[in-house]
Design a protein around this motif. Sequence first.
Motif, PDB file in Angstrom:
ATOM      1  N   VAL A 125      -2.050  49.557   2.808  1.00 16.66           N
ATOM      2  CA  VAL A 125      -1.942  47.934   2.582  1.00 16.66           C
ATOM      3  C   VAL A 125      -1.752  47.238   1.813  1.00 16.66           C
ATOM      4  CG1 VAL A 125      -2.800  45.236   4.018  1.00 16.66           C
ATOM      5  CG2 VAL A 125      -2.266  47.317   5.520  1.00 16.66           C
ATOM      6  N   ALA A 126      -2.709  47.752   0.711  1.00 19.96           N
ATOM      7  CA  ALA A 126      -2.825  47.031  -0.275  1.00 19.96           C
ATOM      8  C   ALA A 126      -1.736  47.232  -1.797  1.00 19.96           C
ATOM      9  CB  ALA A 126      -4.416  46.897  -0.793  1.00 19.96           C
ATOM     10  N   LEU A 127      -1.627  48.550  -1.525  1.00 18.62           N
ATOM     11  CA  LEU A 127       0.060  48.770  -2.567  1.00 18.62           C
ATOM     12  C   LEU A 127       1.178  47.850  -1.787  1.00 18.62           C
ATOM     13  CD1 LEU A 127      -0.965  52.587  -2.875  1.00 18.62           C
ATOM     14  CD2 LEU A 127      -0.657  50.511  -4.640  1.00 18.62           C
ATOM     15  N   LEU A 128       1.605  48.010  -0.675  1.00 21.27           N
ATOM     16  CA  LEU A 128       2.194  46.744  -0.548  1.00 21.27           C
ATOM     17  C   LEU A 128       2.244  45.352  -0.018  1.00 21.27           C
ATOM     18  CD1 LEU A 128       3.265  49.144   2.987  1.00 21.27           C
ATOM     19  CD2 LEU A 128       4.724  48.928   1.281  1.00 21.27           C
ATOM     20  N   SER A 129       0.935  44.505  -0.805  1.00 16.41           N
ATOM     21  CA  SER A 129       0.620  43.129  -0.993  1.00 16.41           C
ATOM     22  C   SER A 129       1.108  43.785  -2.554  1.00 16.41           C
ATOM     23  CB  SER A 129      -0.232  43.453  -0.580  1.00 16.41           C
ATOM     24  OG  SER A 129      -0.460  43.675   0.719  1.00 16.41           O
ATOM     25  N   THR A 130       0.783  44.695  -2.861  1.00 11.89           N
ATOM     26  CA  THR A 130       0.463  44.323  -4.833  1.00 11.89           C
ATOM     27  C   THR A 130       2.494  44.226  -4.771  1.00 11.89           C
ATOM     28  OG1 THR A 130      -1.614  45.594  -4.735  1.00 11.89           O
ATOM     29  CG2 THR A 130       0.573  45.244  -6.435  1.00 11.89           C
ATOM     30  N   THR A 131       2.689  45.156  -3.855  1.00 12.29           N
ATOM     31  CA  THR A 131       4.583  45.328  -4.120  1.00 12.29           C
ATOM     32  C   THR A 131       5.345  44.021  -3.846  1.00 12.29           C
ATOM     33  OG1 THR A 131       4.976  47.625  -3.600  1.00 12.29           O
ATOM     34  CG2 THR A 131       6.901  46.314  -3.110  1.00 12.29           C
ATOM     35  N   LEU A 132       4.562  43.511  -2.840  1.00 12.35           N
ATOM     36  CA  LEU A 132       5.347  42.352  -2.479  1.00 12.35           C
ATOM     37  C   LEU A 132       5.564  41.208  -3.185  1.00 12.35           C
ATOM     38  CD1 LEU A 132       7.406  41.956  -0.203  1.00 12.35           C
ATOM     39  CD2 LEU A 132       6.701  43.420   0.458  1.00 12.35           C
ATOM     40  N   PHE A 133       3.597  40.850  -3.739  1.00 11.10           N
ATOM     41  CA  PHE A 133       3.431  39.373  -4.702  1.00 11.10           C
ATOM     42  C   PHE A 133       4.704  40.198  -5.348  1.00 11.10           C
ATOM     43  CE2 PHE A 133       0.871  38.567  -8.369  1.00 11.10           C
ATOM     44  CZ  PHE A 133       0.317  37.269  -7.589  1.00 11.10           C
ATOM     45  N   PHE A 134       4.336  40.899  -7.106  1.00  7.21           N
ATOM     46  CA  PHE A 134       5.091  41.349  -7.824  1.00  7.21           C
ATOM     47  C   PHE A 134       6.898  41.250  -7.301  1.00  7.21           C
ATOM     48  CE2 PHE A 134       0.926  42.598  -9.475  1.00  7.21           C
ATOM     49  CZ  PHE A 134       1.310  42.223 -10.126  1.00  7.21           C
ATOM     50  N   LEU A 135       7.488  41.371  -6.716  1.00  6.36           N
ATOM     51  CA  LEU A 135       8.483  41.344  -6.252  1.00  6.36           C
ATOM     52  C   LEU A 135       9.176  40.029  -5.811  1.00  6.36           C
ATOM     53  CD1 LEU A 135      11.576  43.238  -5.284  1.00  6.36           C
ATOM     54  CD2 LEU A 135      10.600  43.161  -2.705  1.00  6.36           C
ATOM     55  N   ARG A 136       7.965  39.053  -4.838  1.00  6.79           N
ATOM     56  CA  ARG A 136       8.766  38.717  -4.800  1.00  6.79           C
ATOM     57  C   ARG A 136       9.300  37.109  -5.861  1.00  6.79           C
ATOM     58  NH1 ARG A 136      11.642  37.838  -0.057  1.00  6.79           N
ATOM     59  NH2 ARG A 136      11.764  35.579  -0.695  1.00  6.79           N
ATOM     60  N   TRP A 137       7.807  37.397  -7.238  1.00  6.08           N
ATOM     61  CA  TRP A 137       9.083  37.349  -9.061  1.00  6.08           C
ATOM     62  C   TRP A 137      10.231  37.342  -8.717  1.00  6.08           C
ATOM     63  CZ3 TRP A 137       5.194  37.856 -13.100  1.00  6.08           C
ATOM     64  CH2 TRP A 137       3.382  37.787 -12.491  1.00  6.08           C
ATOM     65  N   CYS A 138      10.579  37.424  -8.058  1.00  9.23           N
ATOM     66  CA  CYS A 138      12.331  37.333  -8.348  1.00  9.23           C
ATOM     67  C   CYS A 138      12.764  36.637  -7.544  1.00  9.23           C
ATOM     68  CB  CYS A 138      12.626  39.032  -7.936  1.00  9.23           C
ATOM     69  SG  CYS A 138      12.238  40.496  -8.934  1.00  9.23           S
ATOM     70  N   GLY A 139      12.379  35.802  -7.001  1.00  9.15           N
ATOM     71  CA  GLY A 139      12.492  34.645  -6.271  1.00  9.15           C
ATOM     72  C   GLY A 139      13.730  33.821  -7.295  1.00  9.15           C
ATOM     73  N   MET A 140      13.253  33.937  -8.057  1.00  8.66           N
ATOM     74  CA  MET A 140      13.274  32.794  -9.522  1.00  8.66           C
ATOM     75  C   MET A 140      15.325  33.357 -10.420  1.00  8.66           C
ATOM     76  SD  MET A 140       9.986  32.812 -12.647  1.00  8.66           S
ATOM     77  CE  MET A 140       9.697  34.855 -12.044  1.00  8.66           C
ATOM     78  N   TYR A 141      15.468  34.507  -9.375  1.00  9.07           N
ATOM     79  CA  TYR A 141      16.712  34.294  -9.395  1.00  9.07           C
ATOM     80  C   TYR A 141      17.886  33.079  -8.798  1.00  9.07           C
ATOM     81  CZ  TYR A 141      18.210  39.480 -10.579  1.00  9.07           C
ATOM     82  OH  TYR A 141      18.230  40.629 -11.115  1.00  9.07           O
ATOM     83  N   TRP A 142      17.055  32.283  -8.442  1.00 11.58           N
ATOM     84  CA  TRP A 142      17.695  31.632  -7.604  1.00 11.58           C
ATOM     85  C   TRP A 142      17.708  29.865  -8.727  1.00 11.58           C
ATOM     86  CZ3 TRP A 142      21.392  31.648  -4.330  1.00 11.58           C
ATOM     87  CH2 TRP A 142      21.488  32.520  -2.854  1.00 11.58           C
ATOM     88  N   ALA A 143      17.307  30.308  -9.346  1.00 15.23           N
ATOM     89  CA  ALA A 143      17.357  29.279 -10.586  1.00 15.23           C
ATOM     90  C   ALA A 143      18.921  30.200 -11.511  1.00 15.23           C
ATOM     91  CB  ALA A 143      16.202  29.639 -11.194  1.00 15.23           C
ATOM     92  N   ILE A 144      19.192  31.097 -11.706  1.00 12.69           N
ATOM     93  CA  ILE A 144      20.088  31.744 -12.196  1.00 12.69           C
ATOM     94  C   ILE A 144      21.421  31.221 -12.295  1.00 12.69           C
ATOM     95  CG2 ILE A 144      20.822  33.836 -12.985  1.00 12.69           C
ATOM     96  CD1 ILE A 144      18.962  35.363 -12.646  1.00 12.69           C
ATOM     97  N   PRO A 145      22.083  31.107 -11.256  1.00 15.65           N
ATOM     98  CA  PRO A 145      22.881  30.472 -10.769  1.00 15.65           C
ATOM     99  C   PRO A 145      22.969  29.188 -11.139  1.00 15.65           C
ATOM    100  CG  PRO A 145      22.463  30.985  -8.893  1.00 15.65           C
ATOM    101  CD  PRO A 145      21.047  31.466  -9.650  1.00 15.65           C
ATOM    102  N   SER A 146      22.454  28.309 -12.085  1.00 10.61           N
ATOM    103  CA  SER A 146      22.201  26.614 -12.038  1.00 10.61           C
ATOM    104  C   SER A 146      22.039  27.103 -13.926  1.00 10.61           C
ATOM    105  CB  SER A 146      20.774  26.120 -11.852  1.00 10.61           C
ATOM    106  OG  SER A 146      20.351  26.730 -12.197  1.00 10.61           O
TER     107      SER A 146
END
Length: 344
Positions: free
Chosen positions: A254-275
């Motif tokens: 659970v700790a490792l999967l939480s770490t995975t999601l914590f950093f993976l979701r930084w890529c939500g910034m992809y929604w700034a790329i179109p603009s």
Amino acid sequence: MPATVGWGFFQAIAASANSWFVLLLTRLGLGASEAPIYPAGGKLNAMWMTQHERGRGATLLDGGAPLGAALGAIVIAWLIAVFDSWRIAFAVAGIGTMVCGLWAWWYIRNSPREHPSVNASEALYIEEAHAREDAEAPHAAGGSAAAYFRHPPVWFMCCGWMFFNTVFYGLLTWLPSYLFKVHGFDIKTLGGASFLIFFAGFVGELVGGWIADLWRARGGRPNVVFRTLFGVAAIFATVSIFSVAYVRDPVAVVALLSTTLFFLRWCGMYWAIPSILATRERAGFLGGCMNLGGNIAGITVPIIVGFIVQITGSYFLALMFFAVAGVALLACSTAIDYSRKLPV
């Protein structure tokens, strides 16, 4: 608004499905109605945010996905435990989504000037920032929106979002089954573990957006900021998901999967790329193209992972599949030029 209401409607009527075919049709309807939401959000990010605020804007937009998964894990698990019925859980989720759609229709405006809560000085600040941005953009040559596909960054953007969603949708759809079958989690433990894992993703997304905007405001060059943050996110997420395959302790998993999601979701910034790559008038188009790449992953990954698990009888190669997707995400994210808008 219509997309959100339609999304909730198909979710709610799925509760009445009496065969797998009817359930499949409601899932297809849900997916089709959901599709416009993120491109529209990317367009709103371009219209409402200045260049130095779009990291936070993108992560606030995209942060709803892990937050919804976190809260949904608790609420849905509780509803099923109390009513012993997945149908009631589906109906509640669908009706709640429809209510959110009606609220969005009442509250959201297409531009700051139209919103009653935005005063004149705030609207002027945003308009002046957009004017400076437009002055730096290349002059349009009269090309169609399809001309953007002549530029490699657009393809890297679409593929990068597809690989991001390969990991995220893979975990979203197969995580409960994995924790149940491999580590023996019951439904109550599953709800709590899923909440921790996906809420870590929500927190990570906000942290990533805050770091990006703060760095940009202090003079960080776009290529340095975004390539560094996306690179760090992809590396940590890949190493964490790879490590899960070799860990047997449930708490560590659970700790490792939480770490995975914590950093993976930084890529939500992809929604700034179109603009970043397109003018505000065409940011919605590029957002739609990027979302298509993500939806390709959303459709195919659950099938691919199911096939891998069925053939091998374990989740090891599925986790390796996610790790490979993380490496591909790293490659695509670092290949994009974030420093200029693309001419068409």
